[in-house]
Write a protein that holds these residues in place. Structure first.
Motif, PDB file in Angstrom:
ATOM      1  N   UNK A 146     -14.910 -30.613  -5.242  1.00  0.00           N
ATOM      2  CA  UNK A 146     -15.794 -31.015  -6.342  1.00  0.00           C
ATOM      3  C   UNK A 146     -16.148 -32.499  -6.255  1.00  0.00           C
ATOM      4  N   UNK A 147     -15.416 -33.265  -5.464  1.00  0.00           N
ATOM      5  CA  UNK A 147     -15.643 -34.707  -5.390  1.00  0.00           C
ATOM      6  C   UNK A 147     -16.449 -35.134  -4.168  1.00  0.00           C
ATOM      7  N   UNK A 148     -16.816 -34.190  -3.304  1.00  0.00           N
ATOM      8  CA  UNK A 148     -17.527 -34.523  -2.071  1.00  0.00           C
ATOM      9  C   UNK A 148     -18.847 -35.254  -2.350  1.00  0.00           C
ATOM     10  N   UNK A 149     -19.606 -34.765  -3.311  1.00  0.00           N
ATOM     11  CA  UNK A 149     -20.888 -35.402  -3.640  1.00  0.00           C
ATOM     12  C   UNK A 149     -20.668 -36.823  -4.161  1.00  0.00           C
ATOM     13  N   UNK A 150     -19.656 -37.012  -4.999  1.00  0.00           N
ATOM     14  CA  UNK A 150     -19.342 -38.337  -5.523  1.00  0.00           C
ATOM     15  C   UNK A 150     -18.881 -39.265  -4.400  1.00  0.00           C
ATOM     16  N   UNK A 151     -18.035 -38.774  -3.518  1.00  0.00           N
ATOM     17  CA  UNK A 151     -17.564 -39.584  -2.400  1.00  0.00           C
ATOM     18  C   UNK A 151     -18.738 -40.075  -1.562  1.00  0.00           C
ATOM     19  N   UNK A 152     -19.641 -39.180  -1.258  1.00  0.00           N
ATOM     20  CA  UNK A 152     -20.821 -39.531  -0.452  1.00  0.00           C
ATOM     21  C   UNK A 152     -21.694 -40.546  -1.188  1.00  0.00           C
ATOM     22  N   UNK A 153     -21.908 -40.342  -2.476  1.00  0.00           N
ATOM     23  CA  UNK A 153     -22.738 -41.260  -3.266  1.00  0.00           C
ATOM     24  C   UNK A 153     -22.131 -42.654  -3.332  1.00  0.00           C
ATOM     25  N   UNK A 154     -20.821 -42.741  -3.451  1.00  0.00           N
ATOM     26  CA  UNK A 154     -20.151 -44.046  -3.492  1.00  0.00           C
ATOM     27  C   UNK A 154     -20.355 -44.774  -2.169  1.00  0.00           C
ATOM     28  N   UNK A 155     -20.193 -44.064  -1.072  1.00  0.00           N
ATOM     29  CA  UNK A 155     -20.352 -44.687   0.248  1.00  0.00           C
ATOM     30  C   UNK A 155     -21.798 -45.120   0.477  1.00  0.00           C
ATOM     31  N   UNK A 156     -22.742 -44.222   0.240  1.00  0.00           N
ATOM     32  CA  UNK A 156     -24.156 -44.503   0.495  1.00  0.00           C
ATOM     33  C   UNK A 156     -24.664 -45.650  -0.373  1.00  0.00           C
ATOM     34  N   UNK A 157     -24.274 -45.674  -1.624  1.00  0.00           N
ATOM     35  CA  UNK A 157     -24.768 -46.715  -2.545  1.00  0.00           C
ATOM     36  C   UNK A 157     -23.901 -47.970  -2.528  1.00  0.00           C
ATOM     37  N   UNK A 158     -22.840 -47.967  -1.734  1.00  0.00           N
ATOM     38  CA  UNK A 158     -21.902 -49.090  -1.649  1.00  0.00           C
ATOM     39  C   UNK A 158     -21.372 -49.476  -3.038  1.00  0.00           C
ATOM     40  N   UNK A 159     -21.011 -48.458  -3.795  1.00  0.00           N
ATOM     41  CA  UNK A 159     -20.498 -48.671  -5.151  1.00  0.00           C
ATOM     42  C   UNK A 159     -19.050 -49.163  -5.091  1.00  0.00           C
ATOM     43  N   UNK A 160     -18.626 -49.800  -6.161  1.00  0.00           N
ATOM     44  CA  UNK A 160     -17.239 -50.259  -6.261  1.00  0.00           C
ATOM     45  C   UNK A 160     -16.287 -49.091  -6.452  1.00  0.00           C
ATOM     46  N   UNK A 161     -16.732 -48.080  -7.187  1.00  0.00           N
ATOM     47  CA  UNK A 161     -15.916 -46.889  -7.421  1.00  0.00           C
ATOM     48  C   UNK A 161     -16.777 -45.808  -8.039  1.00  0.00           C
ATOM     49  N   UNK A 162     -16.236 -44.614  -8.060  1.00  0.00           N
ATOM     50  CA  UNK A 162     -16.909 -43.492  -8.698  1.00  0.00           C
ATOM     51  C   UNK A 162     -15.946 -42.775  -9.623  1.00  0.00           C
ATOM     52  N   UNK A 163     -16.446 -42.374 -10.774  1.00  0.00           N
ATOM     53  CA  UNK A 163     -15.646 -41.650 -11.762  1.00  0.00           C
ATOM     54  C   UNK A 163     -16.124 -40.212 -11.828  1.00  0.00           C
ATOM     55  N   UNK A 164     -15.183 -39.285 -11.871  1.00  0.00           N
ATOM     56  CA  UNK A 164     -15.508 -37.873 -12.038  1.00  0.00           C
ATOM     57  C   UNK A 164     -14.812 -37.360 -13.294  1.00  0.00           C
ATOM     58  N   UNK A 165     -15.570 -36.663 -14.117  1.00  0.00           N
ATOM     59  CA  UNK A 165     -15.044 -36.116 -15.367  1.00  0.00           C
ATOM     60  C   UNK A 165     -15.141 -34.597 -15.324  1.00  0.00           C
ATOM     61  N   UNK A 166     -14.302 -33.944 -16.085  1.00  0.00           N
ATOM     62  CA  UNK A 166     -14.412 -32.495 -16.193  1.00  0.00           C
ATOM     63  C   UNK A 166     -15.467 -32.154 -17.243  1.00  0.00           C
ATOM     64  N   UNK A 167     -15.650 -30.871 -17.490  1.00  0.00           N
ATOM     65  CA  UNK A 167     -16.722 -30.405 -18.371  1.00  0.00           C
ATOM     66  C   UNK A 167     -16.654 -30.908 -19.798  1.00  0.00           C
ATOM     67  N   UNK A 168     -15.460 -31.121 -20.327  1.00  0.00           N
ATOM     68  CA  UNK A 168     -15.371 -31.599 -21.716  1.00  0.00           C
ATOM     69  C   UNK A 168     -14.928 -33.064 -21.803  1.00  0.00           C
ATOM     70  N   UNK A 169     -14.859 -33.749 -20.679  1.00  0.00           N
ATOM     71  CA  UNK A 169     -14.635 -35.193 -20.677  1.00  0.00           C
ATOM     72  C   UNK A 169     -13.227 -35.653 -20.986  1.00  0.00           C
TER      73      UNK A 169
END
Length: 183
Positions: free
Chosen positions: A32-55
């Motif tokens: 479930x985190x693959x898309x976030x991992x890729x986005x962090x790398x591509x955008x050179x972000x400091x970090x990425x947060x992933x939340x579940x459906x109800x936060x």
């Protein structure tokens, strides 16, 4: 909320859809985190947060796209609670208690001891963690609780003790920005 406190926010899958078209919104499932991992790398972000459906659950990806394991995140967030508590001299005399579930690493109690905390292992279940936090006397209550599922609960007197992933994420960002450099 994050746009108010961060310089730049990139949102993924931010349209609410209760049918969950891309799958189970469980941030602890590695796929479930693959898309976030890729986005962090591509955008050179400091970090990425992933939340579940109800936060109420949080997972974090670092700036290299690596997933921060939940019990490592628990340790880091406990450090946030302990460090911020130590700046309040009226409560500093008591050893802070930190609850964690039995599924966490066997190294966690030792690491929490090194932070000056009293680690307390408990059964798994965020409702059990909340119950233990809310039924303890304020003076003896643990200041933080977390479990391997990504539930993290601050109980430091600012708000009601509840597992809110966005609040935990904001507390971490604040600590990294203003406190972590001096620790």
């Amino acid at each position: 909320l994050f746009e108010r406190f961060c310089q730049r926010v990139i949102m993924l899958n931010d349209i609410a859809d209760g049918s969950f078209p891309i799958g189970n919104p469980d941030p602890t499932e590695p796929n479930r985190l693959a898309e976030l991992q890729q986005a962090v790398i591509v955008s050179q972000a400091d970090m990425g947060f992933a939340f579940d459906g109800d936060g109420d659950r949080l997972m974090i990806v670092d700036n290299s796209g690596k997933v921060i394991v939940a019990d490592h995140l628990l340790y880091l967030l406990a450090q946030v609670a302990i460090t911020e508590r130590s700046t309040n001299t009226t409560n500093f005399k008591k050893v802070p208690k930190v609850l964690f579930d039995i599924k966490c690493s066997h190294h966690l109690p030792h690491l929490l001891n090194q932070l000056g905390a009293d680690p307390i292992m408990t059964r798994t279940g965020s409702s059990l963690l909340r119950q233990q936090l809310q039924t303890s006397a304020l003076v003896t209550a643990p200041i933080f609780a977390g479990e391997l599922s990504g539930h993290f609960i601050f109980n430091d007197g600012y708000f009601i003790a509840y597992d809110d992933a966005m609040y935990a994420g904001l507390r971490l960002l604040h600590w990294l920005t203003y406190t972590a450099r001096t620790v």
